[in-house]
Write an enzyme that holds these catalytic residues in place. Sequence first.
Site, mmCIF file in Angstrom:
data_model
loop_
_atom_site.group_PDB
_atom_site.id
_atom_site.type_symbol
_atom_site.label_atom_id
_atom_site.label_comp_id
_atom_site.label_asym_id
_atom_site.label_seq_id
_atom_site.Cartn_x
_atom_site.Cartn_y
_atom_site.Cartn_z
ATOM 1 N N HIS A 322 0.800 -1.225 0.000
ATOM 2 C CA HIS A 322 0.000 0.000 0.000
ATOM 3 C C HIS A 322 0.827 1.268 0.000
ATOM 4 O O HIS A 322 0.272 2.359 0.150
ATOM 5 C CB HIS A 322 -0.899 0.057 1.233
ATOM 6 C CG HIS A 322 -2.092 -0.834 1.150
ATOM 7 N ND1 HIS A 322 -3.303 -0.423 0.646
ATOM 8 C CD2 HIS A 322 -2.261 -2.125 1.497
ATOM 9 C CE1 HIS A 322 -4.168 -1.423 0.704
ATOM 10 N NE2 HIS A 322 -3.561 -2.463 1.218
ATOM 11 N N LYS A 504 -9.950 13.238 3.734
ATOM 12 C CA LYS A 504 -9.000 12.129 3.818
ATOM 13 C C LYS A 504 -8.104 12.394 5.012
ATOM 14 O O LYS A 504 -8.136 13.499 5.569
ATOM 15 C CB LYS A 504 -8.168 12.027 2.541
ATOM 16 C CG LYS A 504 -7.590 13.382 2.089
ATOM 17 C CD LYS A 504 -6.876 13.305 0.750
ATOM 18 C CE LYS A 504 -7.774 13.197 -0.455
ATOM 19 N NZ LYS A 504 -7.671 11.956 -1.180
ATOM 20 N N ARG A 505 -7.298 11.415 5.414
ATOM 21 C CA ARG A 505 -6.354 11.661 6.498
ATOM 22 C C ARG A 505 -5.558 12.931 6.189
ATOM 23 O O ARG A 505 -5.283 13.233 5.027
ATOM 24 C CB ARG A 505 -5.380 10.474 6.640
ATOM 25 C CG ARG A 505 -5.971 9.257 7.285
ATOM 26 C CD ARG A 505 -4.939 8.150 7.405
ATOM 27 N NE ARG A 505 -4.457 7.725 6.112
ATOM 28 C CZ ARG A 505 -3.181 7.746 5.725
ATOM 29 N NH1 ARG A 505 -2.236 8.160 6.544
ATOM 30 N NH2 ARG A 505 -2.843 7.320 4.530
ATOM 31 N N LYS A 510 -0.625 14.341 1.030
ATOM 32 C CA LYS A 510 -1.947 14.543 0.434
ATOM 33 C C LYS A 510 -2.209 16.027 0.129
ATOM 34 O O LYS A 510 -3.168 16.384 -0.542
ATOM 35 C CB LYS A 510 -3.027 13.970 1.339
ATOM 36 C CG LYS A 510 -2.975 12.427 1.440
ATOM 37 C CD LYS A 510 -4.053 11.879 2.343
ATOM 38 C CE LYS A 510 -4.039 10.382 2.522
ATOM 39 N NZ LYS A 510 -4.786 9.634 1.480
ATOM 40 N N THR A 612 -9.209 5.794 -2.680
ATOM 41 C CA THR A 612 -10.551 5.297 -2.979
ATOM 42 C C THR A 612 -11.567 6.418 -2.775
ATOM 43 O O THR A 612 -12.660 6.362 -3.334
ATOM 44 C CB THR A 612 -10.936 4.095 -2.093
ATOM 45 O OG1 THR A 612 -10.697 4.429 -0.730
ATOM 46 C CG2 THR A 612 -10.151 2.853 -2.477
ATOM 47 N N LYS A 616 -15.131 7.270 -4.844
ATOM 48 C CA LYS A 616 -16.453 7.524 -4.256
ATOM 49 C C LYS A 616 -17.002 8.865 -4.730
ATOM 50 O O LYS A 616 -18.194 8.991 -5.033
ATOM 51 C CB LYS A 616 -16.354 7.567 -2.730
ATOM 52 C CG LYS A 616 -15.896 6.294 -2.091
ATOM 53 C CD LYS A 616 -15.601 6.563 -0.599
ATOM 54 C CE LYS A 616 -14.642 5.557 -0.030
ATOM 55 N NZ LYS A 616 -14.060 6.012 1.249
HETATM 56 C C1 LIG Z 1 -12.730 6.310 1.533
HETATM 57 C C2 LIG Z 1 -12.292 6.664 2.870
HETATM 58 C C3 LIG Z 1 -10.949 6.930 3.125
HETATM 59 C C4 LIG Z 1 -9.896 6.927 2.038
HETATM 60 O O1 LIG Z 1 -9.853 8.181 1.417
HETATM 61 P P1 LIG Z 1 -8.646 8.595 0.434
HETATM 62 O O2 LIG Z 1 -9.108 9.881 -0.146
HETATM 63 O O3 LIG Z 1 -8.551 7.524 -0.602
HETATM 64 O O4 LIG Z 1 -7.432 8.733 1.246
HETATM 65 C C5 LIG Z 1 -10.577 7.267 4.406
HETATM 66 N N1 LIG Z 1 -11.475 7.332 5.404
HETATM 67 C C6 LIG Z 1 -12.787 7.098 5.194
HETATM 68 C C7 LIG Z 1 -13.742 7.208 6.335
HETATM 69 C C8 LIG Z 1 -13.240 6.745 3.931
HETATM 70 O O5 LIG Z 1 -14.544 6.503 3.728
#
Ligand SMILES: *Cc1c(COP(=O)(O)O)cnc(C)c1O
Length: 764
Positions: A322, A504-505, A510, A612, A616
């Site tokens: 990852h 995101k985190r 990022k 991911t 979404k």
């Molecule tokens: C999808 C998701 C992530 C991953 O987000 P990225 O933008 O791909 O880093 C992290 N936390 C939650 C709660 C998510 O639903």
Amino acid sequence: MKELFANSLNAKLEKISGKSSKNIKRRLNRAVAAALLDVLCTLPQRKLTEQKAAYFSAEFLPGSFVTGSLANLGLEDICAEVLKRKGYSTDFFSELADPALGNGGLGRLASCLLDSAAAVNLPLDGYGIRYKYGIFKQSIKDNEQTETVDLWQEDCPFEKENRDETVRVCFGDCTVLAVPFDLPIASKTRINRLRLWQCEAENPVDFSAFCSGDICAAFKDKNLAECISGFLYPPDNTESGKALRLMQQYFFTAASLASILNDFKKTGRSISDLAEFIKIQLNDTHPTVAIPELLRLLTEDYGMDFDDALTLCGEIFSYTNHTVMAEALECWSVSLFSKVLPNVYPYIVMLNNHMKNSLKAHTQLKEILIIKNHTIHMANMAVYVSHKVNGVAKIHSEIIKASVFDSFYSLTPQKFLNVTNGIAHRRWLCLANKGLEQFANKRIGTEWRDDLPQLSKIKQFNSPADLEELLKIKYENKRALSNYLKSSFNLSLDPDFMFSVQIKRIHEYKRQLLNILGVLGLYLDLKNNELKDFHPTAFIFSGKAAPGYYNAKQIIKLINSVAELIEKDQTAKKYFKVLFIPDYNVKNAMKIIPAADLSEQLSTAGTEASGTGNMKLALNGAPTIGTLDGANIEIVDYAGMENNYIFGAKSEELEALKSYDPMDIYYTNDRISRVVDLLKQGPCGDFTALFNSLLFGDYNPADRYKVLLDYPSYMSARKRANEDYKSPALYAEKMLMNIAAASHFSADSTVKNYNEKIWKLGSF
Ligand SMILES: *Cc1c(COP(=O)(O)O)cnc(C)c1O
């Protein structure tokens, strides 16, 4: 099934009287869970002797299991209907605690794959830890992140404790109990399982040999056994903290292997057939200690010789990488590892010796050894033993072959493959965005629910009336988010603003910093009368920073400080809104994502393995403003460059960049220097640490993630997006193209790919 569920739920609701009765949310949640369990009894039950795959993961981020099961079984509409008839809404689902047993994308992927495996009728079980406290609950105080514990177990009525399947796990001479708690992951055709282990002391255990002092303050007076399944990622800046993490990893993998071998015994087959019974996917390196543990069990308990045991392990294990950042690859010092796991360590030495013997002639042997400089390299072990190693997006799988694992790749190219991540679309679209689901159903029928690629047909429906309806759905979702933020956090948000979303985190790679500096840039433009025809925009952020990560916490503080600055400025607040939504988790993501107009995916090219969140957001109709990184590349391939806002240096350009001095940019670009200067005792406070990290470097080189390099192209991409947004029909068409493109990213397809390329279940 619907009727059974409705009757059962009705009966359970009868027993709940009065809307204001104490604990009503929990009681409603329990009623729905109980009705679901009634339905599950009528479905085909698990066959313990069946061949299966096991997903070993330190993290799962499932969101509500109850709503997840409703979506997987197609019962969410009937559930809402029955509740409504009794006078209840479904709002309570999002008011209960999320089982946040994960940190971010890695854990969410684990949960998406489990949901999808059940849906496509693949036998895949998850194995992890039943952390008492998952990731901390975040709130914002004086613009800064504060962390408190999050109790989730009361709100998770789906679990079943199976104490009779308890197993023992040994750390040297000390033994603890691993008690399984099982969660059904169901579809109409199968019930899989997520097994989470809780650690308990059998007798008072004295762990003082490895751990003393400050491992976790909250368990000061408790037994360390409770710490092992106490926290997700306890601080590892001390030796004892490191020891605890290693114990957690060993605890759940050893318990899972013991339970798998117990199941295997019931088949009556010979141990040499084990690989035909089980395939184990290692989600990142956290569960890699399973490899020497299985070697140990096969040789010590089953009398196999080492080479045969190793061959068997190779057939059983595969490894998902990852991260491409070499420094993030997990290592343990030999002294700590051998002290915590004295029974397992010898098998790592044997593996290392095996490598030395069989790769004698290899020129890069020294680099790829498992033990180097008194340090154990878990990723090297995972790659050496596993029969398959996959990255999680096309670019990422190429990068691991060319960089971190290049020597392994030249040795065994056939091991390496790509399986692009995917998302559980029944949660992220069917559950989260009813309006859009119905938009699709009206036009292309409902088959796409079980076959997401069919959703790509939606792109033909681009007449003015179609697009107008699409915009209306988006607007309704924006209003719903505004209402939710008002009632849950007392935050205001005008739905007429464009919603630009980065959730995101919080991490430097990022680049939330790029986003917020960009907001300051626009703010300066406004002050200098240079902001022309700008559509008012809300810059929405949400995400947690690791508790020990200073710069990430400063970025949160900066975002909130800029929010305050703008809020106080009567002119600026007409054009901009900065909003930090606290406590990013699955239930909040389900509210934010359907309301997004623009998806901010800003990672420095070559750093985000896949992402991911990007998928979404695209599935919910938000075009991407982003770099050519991770799965952004694949999204844009499908949706078209012209329907997204791509900017920034490409990974090969950054690779070729011989030297980079952000100071050159600072001195030659006034726009940039004026923005960056605001970090130093500017109107939003003192952010000298961030200023220094950009221009001088800290423990990292100056502007390691090339924020200043990409700033100009980011700002012009922003301008294009804002310009396009002012033409609703044009923008709606881009939204539609992104929805259609996201049909390629179902976790159903991803999990089928894992099976076709790696596990090959059912092919024996
Ligand atoms: C999808 C998701 C992530 C991953 O987000 P990225 O933008 O791909 O880093 C992290 N936390 C939650 C709660 C998510 O639903």
